[in-house]
Design a protein around this motif. Structure first.
Motif, PDB file in Angstrom:
ATOM      1  N   GLU A 237       0.817  -1.216   0.000  1.00  0.00           N
ATOM      2  CA  GLU A 237       0.000   0.000   0.000  1.00  0.00           C
ATOM      3  C   GLU A 237       0.861   1.283   0.000  1.00  0.00           C
ATOM      4  O   GLU A 237       0.629   2.197  -0.800  1.00  0.00           O
ATOM      5  CB  GLU A 237      -0.943  -0.013   1.209  1.00  0.00           C
ATOM      6  CG  GLU A 237      -2.214   0.743   0.971  1.00  0.00           C
ATOM      7  CD  GLU A 237      -3.432   0.048   1.598  1.00  0.00           C
ATOM      8  OE1 GLU A 237      -3.268  -1.039   2.206  1.00  0.00           O
ATOM      9  OE2 GLU A 237      -4.531   0.600   1.464  1.00  0.00           O
TER      10      GLU A 237
ATOM     11  N   ARG B  25      -1.056  -5.155  -3.792  1.00  0.00           N
ATOM     12  CA  ARG B  25      -2.316  -4.616  -3.298  1.00  0.00           C
ATOM     13  C   ARG B  25      -3.043  -3.991  -4.471  1.00  0.00           C
ATOM     14  O   ARG B  25      -2.457  -3.246  -5.254  1.00  0.00           O
ATOM     15  CB  ARG B  25      -2.037  -3.565  -2.220  1.00  0.00           C
ATOM     16  CG  ARG B  25      -3.258  -3.127  -1.449  1.00  0.00           C
ATOM     17  CD  ARG B  25      -3.791  -4.249  -0.600  1.00  0.00           C
ATOM     18  NE  ARG B  25      -4.978  -3.852   0.150  1.00  0.00           N
ATOM     19  CZ  ARG B  25      -5.753  -4.724   0.783  1.00  0.00           C
ATOM     20  NH1 ARG B  25      -5.493  -6.024   0.760  1.00  0.00           N
ATOM     21  NH2 ARG B  25      -6.799  -4.316   1.461  1.00  0.00           N
TER      22      ARG B  25
ATOM     23  N   VAL C 262      -6.922   2.057  -4.730  1.00  0.00           N
ATOM     24  CA  VAL C 262      -5.483   1.748  -4.736  1.00  0.00           C
ATOM     25  C   VAL C 262      -4.922   2.087  -6.114  1.00  0.00           C
ATOM     26  O   VAL C 262      -5.511   1.703  -7.131  1.00  0.00           O
ATOM     27  CB  VAL C 262      -5.221   0.260  -4.420  1.00  0.00           C
ATOM     28  CG1 VAL C 262      -3.725  -0.026  -4.373  1.00  0.00           C
ATOM     29  CG2 VAL C 262      -5.902  -0.152  -3.127  1.00  0.00           C
TER      30      VAL C 262
ATOM     31  N   PRO D 263     -10.819  -3.855  -2.312  1.00  0.00           N
ATOM     32  CA  PRO D 263      -9.364  -3.965  -2.130  1.00  0.00           C
ATOM     33  C   PRO D 263      -8.970  -5.405  -1.792  1.00  0.00           C
ATOM     34  O   PRO D 263      -9.641  -6.070  -1.002  1.00  0.00           O
ATOM     35  CB  PRO D 263      -9.089  -3.029  -0.959  1.00  0.00           C
ATOM     36  CG  PRO D 263     -10.217  -2.040  -0.984  1.00  0.00           C
ATOM     37  CD  PRO D 263     -11.416  -2.823  -1.463  1.00  0.00           C
TER      38      PRO D 263
END
Lengths: 522, 522
Positions: A219, A245, A250, A382
């Motif tokens: 992240e 991720r 994101v 996510p």
């Protein structure tokens, strides 16, 4: 454990206790006679969960998945050289993913070796090429010390699998002593000078591109990558990476293309390539008349460190050096409508985007169907996406098994080709045994489809019936529902996008392992 | 092939044509991108039957079975280092069986190697320890020459697997030239002086014993062995041997015991041990306080040559030197009544003795159930019995596949433990695909039963629940009927001796692959 107990440790107990002291919490095992004392030592070690696998390649694939989730190596227990060979392809893959792993390989008792008994082999010779570190604990007193050394060595400089041979007498004799609790070496940090030089190179470039991998795909690394992109640098990941991720909110880097000619066309005009957490991109295979190195001729390469460096930290420092501001917010959750019609890899991806719960983990061994399933999930909930980085198919299901045991509160989705899945179908049994929360999706196209593509790309000529037959696994067709249920994993076969969507929702809603045989075009 | 065609050969074509010229008639393959030109070369070579296997360990196990029947090596086609590792355990086994085998391992194109692409590995390092010979055809002009060299090297001095690496560019480039047709070196002959000395040693001994293996286990060798026995020498085979002729009218040597303490008690008082086609017997594993070398302290060892010698010829010469007359005729056909009651390994053996047709071939990977099935078949119809000599379980079904393709007019019976069978269950698919005439009997005891025995023998302590769990494969139980039928091999599960007897008769009467899940005590 007090001093008196320490006195009476067998070598096997010292080894196991040392790994447990260091935080190893799982052992994926397929033991044999020479490992019986390791089995009973594990029996007395509640901090390590022992997981039986019916084939050693399952054990090492699962250890890889476990470590990708926890950041700590798992232990495997392998039976002499033959067990190591069975485990070897997924050790190769783990090495290419830079996954720490402690492979404990039982060997004959040292005095027995000279008699060349049937299972004797040159284990150091066999295991050496794919081991970051390899030693044999030929003296019982060294078992704990070498276990600590092996654990530390699995962290690097470049993390990866290590091999610790344990002769049976070193396992059974008393006189073992626990090794130290070691502090794993951190990943290397890039110097401030290097960061400044990279920033200068970017400023001087007209079309800079950066290829990232490793910790940059977490992240924090991706947040920094987004800032660097906002400062004018195109950001790509390697074609295959160990874990990233992804999902709503994101930053999504582009992905390096698989086929060399496509990648080179895509990179045309780039005059600077920064590499962070990776090495210069190369073609997966060589092809007549096609390039191996996927860097344009006039493109300068700037090395920000390979997998032995903390690429997330490099990117954060570089973003700061560029004076890059926070990037614009990225797209939020996009959940497609129910896909309809023919079942395809793309519709599978759409259903994944619809149903994957937050924080899901994907193990992608989908081969020719992987990419088209990958793209539609970009703006799903996510999640973490894990890939096959070493090219040895048959990793997907074992990796999913290990990930599920490491993260029991997260849903794991496994994408597997049918050819890939057959390599290590025994993973289904361990999923059932352990109640692993994995939904396995097998793309059933009755074909090594990627090879049908590669046959033409390599210019190997017009395939005749024998050649075509060697790439088809449809004669006879494999019944994946029966295969899965033979190992107690409930399964269903689907042939339309709608049916898949329903089956996926059902499987995700149910805890424990499920399999969906997704029949897609060949 | 005329000279003009010879000019235009690719390296892959030169390699394949050379092996075909030398009599190689089967290729067991699991190809990848780097082997596409080998696939098309095989496509154009009608003398070699290409057999697709879904896992490389199937390919090498099948190549072993093929060569045990034909005496000529089969070729395998493996995909880089990872493919070699997958193939490795059954290569180890083939090495321990002294089976000639030509493993062709595709590698990256030579100019591609330096880029360290994902599937790159040190193949020579990985494959070296278990290869009698290993070279890489780095120049297209060498492909035919090295194929001939590899073929010859697989014959020895001690026969076994060889590794020929074929870089993709050496495969695809033109400029290949066929290698020679070579005469495989014969097995070594023992000198007349050695035979005379052995005869003298026997005359001087009070309790001589001879351990035989290799060609001594064929019909002529066993006839000579019977004469030597009639002259007062006890005759044993190794515990595990590659292949032996057995059945009604064939002399039956005793068999060396598996457990060291049993073997030593059995050999007590022997003052001379002759070895023909083998080496001094050793314990399969080491155990605390138990011997490794299975030769009594005061027993002299007389070496008549290991697996690199023609032990049948040695025995014939020795029988003559001893002036040994023809042995008494051995027992004729004994066919037991239908066994009744609980299904056991022994009742399975009785049913085999009843139903095995003349000239059947048995592939025995029955582990703890092997011996009790073996004994009752001694006076069944004449047959060949093949065993796992290398200790790496998972050989039985692949070996049976290869044997069936090599001898399509003979019924092949495979005995497999359930733990062993799970290692290489993919063999069932190739059996179905090729219509291999194999009846596979899986002993289903839901257990690594041999390890439950070994846990106590190694003194590894009282097993707790984790240890017991690591040796049990019954949670969940594997449904072998579903597993087999998922790969299109018809199957039935039986739980009584009578039901097994009927199922076996049915399976043997039907051509093509069948599987019987024989549920036996755990």
């Amino acid at each position: 454990m007090d001093d008196q107990q320490q006195e009476a440790l067998t070598g096997a107990q010292a080894l196991v206790a040392t790994l447990a002291d260091n935080g190893v919490s799982a052992c994926f095992a397929n033991p044999g006679t020479s490992e019986m004392h390791l089995v009973t030592a594990l029996d007395g070690e509640p901090r390590i969960r022992s997981v039986l696998c019916l084939f050693e390649g399952i054990a090492t694939g699962a250890a890889d998945g476990y470590a990708r989730m926890t950041g700590t190596p798992a232990m495997t227990l392998l039976h002499l050289g033959a067990g190591y060979m069975n485990a070897g392809a997924n050790i190769h893959n783990a090495g290419r993913a830079n996954t720490p792993m402690v492979n404990v390989i039982g060997d004959h008792a040292v005095p027995h070796l000279k008699y060349d008994a049937p299972l004797t082999s040159d284990i150091v010779g066999l295991a050496g090429p794919n081991s970051r570190w390899i030693k044999s604990a030929d003296r019982v007193g060294d078992t704990g010390k070498l276990a600590a050394e092996a654990f530390a060595a699995s962290y690097g400089p470049k993390p990866g699998p290590v091999s610790l041979l344990l002769p049976a007498d070193s396992a059974w004799l008393e006189g073992g002593a626990k090794g130290e609790v070691v502090t794993p070496p951190p990943l290397r940090a890039v110097t401030a000078e290097t960061i400044a030089a990279a920033a200068n190179a970017i400023a001087a470039a007209s079309k800079p591109v950066m290829v990232i991998n490793g910790t940059a795909l977490g992240e924090a690394g991706l947040q920094a990558a987004a800032r660097i992109k906002a400062a004018g640098v195109r950001v790509l990941t390697d074609t295959f990476y160990p874990k990233m991720r992804r999902g709503a909110g994101v930053f999504a880097p582009e992905r390096m293309q698989y086929f060399a000619e496509g990648a080179m066309a895509d990179l045309e005009g780039s005059d600077l390539m920064l590499l962070a957490g990776t090495s210069a991109p190369v073609a997966f295979f060589a092809y007549p008349g096609k390039p191996s190195l996927l860097v344009p001729d006039d493109c300068n390469v700037f090395d920000l460190g390979d997998a032995s460096t903390d690429s997330a930290a490099s990117l954060q420092a570089l973003a700061d050096a560029l004076g890059a501001k926070e990037a614009a917010p990225v797209e939020a959750l996009i959940q497609p409508d129910v896909p309809t019609g023919d079942l395809t890899a793309q519709s599978v991806g759409q259903s994944l985007a619809r149903h994957m719960p937050e924080n899901a983990v994907v193990s992608d061994d989908g081969v020719s169907n992987g990419l088209m399933s990958y793209l539609p999930t970009q703006n799903g909930q996510p999640h973490d996406w894990m890939m096959l980085t070493g090219g040895a198919i048959g990793q997907g299901m074992p990796l999913a098994l290990g990930a599920a045991l490491a993260a029991p509160d997260r849903k794991v989705i496994c994408l597997s080709g049918d050819g890939a899945g057959m390599y290590t179908n025994q993973a289904l049994w361990s999923m059932a045994r352990e109640g692993a929360d994995v939904t396995t999706i097998v793309f059933v196209n009755h074909s090594y489809r990627i090879l049908n593509i590669e046959l033409y790309r390599t210019g190997a000529g017009n395939p005749g019936p024998t050649a075509k037959n060697m790439l088809s696994i449809g004669g006879p067709e494999i019944n994946w529902v029966q295969l899965s249920e033979s190992m107690s994993v409930p399964a269903v076969e689907v042939r339309t996008a709608e049916a898949f969507d329903t089956a996926l929702a059902d499987a995700i809603a149910a805890p424990g392992p499920r399999l969906i045989a997704a029949v897609v075009p060949g």
